[in-house]
Design a protein around this motif. Structure first.
Motif, PDB file in Angstrom:
ATOM      1  N   ALA A  39       9.132  11.733  33.414  1.00  0.00           N
ATOM      2  CA  ALA A  39       7.915  12.440  33.782  1.00  0.00           C
ATOM      3  C   ALA A  39       6.800  11.450  34.109  1.00  0.00           C
ATOM      4  O   ALA A  39       6.878  10.258  33.793  1.00  0.00           O
ATOM      5  CB  ALA A  39       7.481  13.350  32.633  1.00  0.00           C
ATOM      6  N   THR A  40       5.757  11.963  34.764  1.00  0.00           N
ATOM      7  CA  THR A  40       4.576  11.150  35.049  1.00  0.00           C
ATOM      8  C   THR A  40       4.037  10.526  33.766  1.00  0.00           C
ATOM      9  O   THR A  40       3.933  11.199  32.729  1.00  0.00           O
ATOM     10  CB  THR A  40       3.487  12.024  35.703  1.00  0.00           C
ATOM     11  N   GLU A  41       3.735   9.236  33.818  1.00  0.00           N
ATOM     12  CA  GLU A  41       3.207   8.442  32.709  1.00  0.00           C
ATOM     13  C   GLU A  41       4.235   8.147  31.622  1.00  0.00           C
ATOM     14  O   GLU A  41       3.902   7.545  30.597  1.00  0.00           O
ATOM     15  CB  GLU A  41       1.966   9.110  32.083  1.00  0.00           C
ATOM     16  N   GLU A  42       5.486   8.540  31.801  1.00  0.00           N
ATOM     17  CA  GLU A  42       6.513   8.227  30.814  1.00  0.00           C
ATOM     18  C   GLU A  42       6.998   6.784  31.005  1.00  0.00           C
ATOM     19  O   GLU A  42       7.092   6.293  32.129  1.00  0.00           O
ATOM     20  CB  GLU A  42       7.699   9.181  30.936  1.00  0.00           C
ATOM     21  N   ARG A  43       7.338   6.131  29.899  1.00  0.00           N
ATOM     22  CA  ARG A  43       7.816   4.756  29.985  1.00  0.00           C
ATOM     23  C   ARG A  43       9.277   4.721  30.396  1.00  0.00           C
ATOM     24  O   ARG A  43      10.107   5.475  29.871  1.00  0.00           O
ATOM     25  CB  ARG A  43       7.654   4.039  28.641  1.00  0.00           C
TER      26      ARG A  43
END
Length: 262
Positions: A39-43
């Motif tokens: 997901a967006t902003e997931e590492r």
């Protein structure tokens, strides 16, 4: 990190037109991001984690991350890791060489509009030069996650078309609507005695006519990006001429200019 997931990593192909290791890894990571597994902003996994789970070298992993960073898909924070940038529905690729163009097959599909056939059309034969009277022509859309972002017509000299028409990939594309993860230029490169040496490209804005609008599922008259590519063999002969129309809301084009290396 909790709930850690690895992208599905495919083996690297070999032979003419094959995708090199970092391109394959970048494609797998790109697909994992665009399909929503990250997901967006997931590492993302670290370089060390990917080296351990994929078998790729650290240099390969680092190069793949650099490709995705250049494309605006990820960003890296020193000491924290690599994260997914917010992205929209456009298909974005960074092209720096001919293998980059061939590697479209790793994360898009070709869907046939007109199977490969002989066509006598002066507007097309003139593109190949040398007084050609007929060409082998094929028309298709390029799909990403089931959505068409490009309509393409390729023109091949008759002898080049004859070399690929009986290849298994082409034999699977003899009916409108047939799909494949292939690129025509990769098939040409594999079958030709005259290896691809260079490509010439022109890009213009072009209003979508009835044909382009129908295949891109857009309104007639909207601006599209038209990119013409001429692929030249070592002999200087044109081995393929491709006319591409890109949907402006579904595609972003980046040309990566690489520095001079001694």
């Amino acid at each position: 990190m909790t709930g850690h997931r690895e992208p599905h990593l495919r083996s690297v192909a070999s032979g003419p037109g094959s995708v090199v290791a970092y391109e394959q890894l970048a494609a797998d990571l790109r697909e994992a991001i665009t399909s929503g597994r990250y997901a967006t902003e997931e590492r993302l996994p670290t370089e060390a984690e990917l080296v351990a789970t994929s078998g790729f070298s650290r240099q390969t992993v680092r190069r793949a991350f650099q490709e995705l960073s250049n494309e605006g898909m990820i960003y890296r924070v020193r000491g924290r890791g690599t994260f997914v940038l917010p992205h929209d529905a456009r298909y974005l690729r960074s092209f720096g060489n001919i293998p980059d163009l061939m590697s479209l097959a790793v994360d898009t599909e070709l869907r046939v509009i007109e199977p490969l056939h002989v066509r006598a059309d002066v507007s097309l034969t003139s593109l190949l030069g040398a007084g050609a009277e007929s060409v082998m022509s094929m028309a298709f859309t390029r799909m990403h996650r089931g959505v068409p972002f490009c309509f393409t017509r390729v023109c091949l000299p008759l002898d080049v078309g004859a070399r690929i028409k009986d290849q298994p990939e082409i034999l699977r594309l003899t009916e409108p609507g047939a799909v494949s993860r292939t690129t025509i230029i990769a098939l040409v490169e594999a079958a030709s005695d005259d290896s691809i040496d260079s490509a010439q490209q022109t890009a213009t804005a072009c209003a979508a006519d009835d044909d382009v609008a129908r295949h891109l599922q857009c309104e007639i008259g909207i601006p599209t990006l038209r990119i013409d590519r001429r692929y030249l063999g070592i002999s200087g002969r044109t081995l393929e001429y491709a006319i591409n129309f890109f949907h402006p809301d579904r595609y972003e084009y980046r040309l990566q200019l690489r520095g001079k290396r001694n």
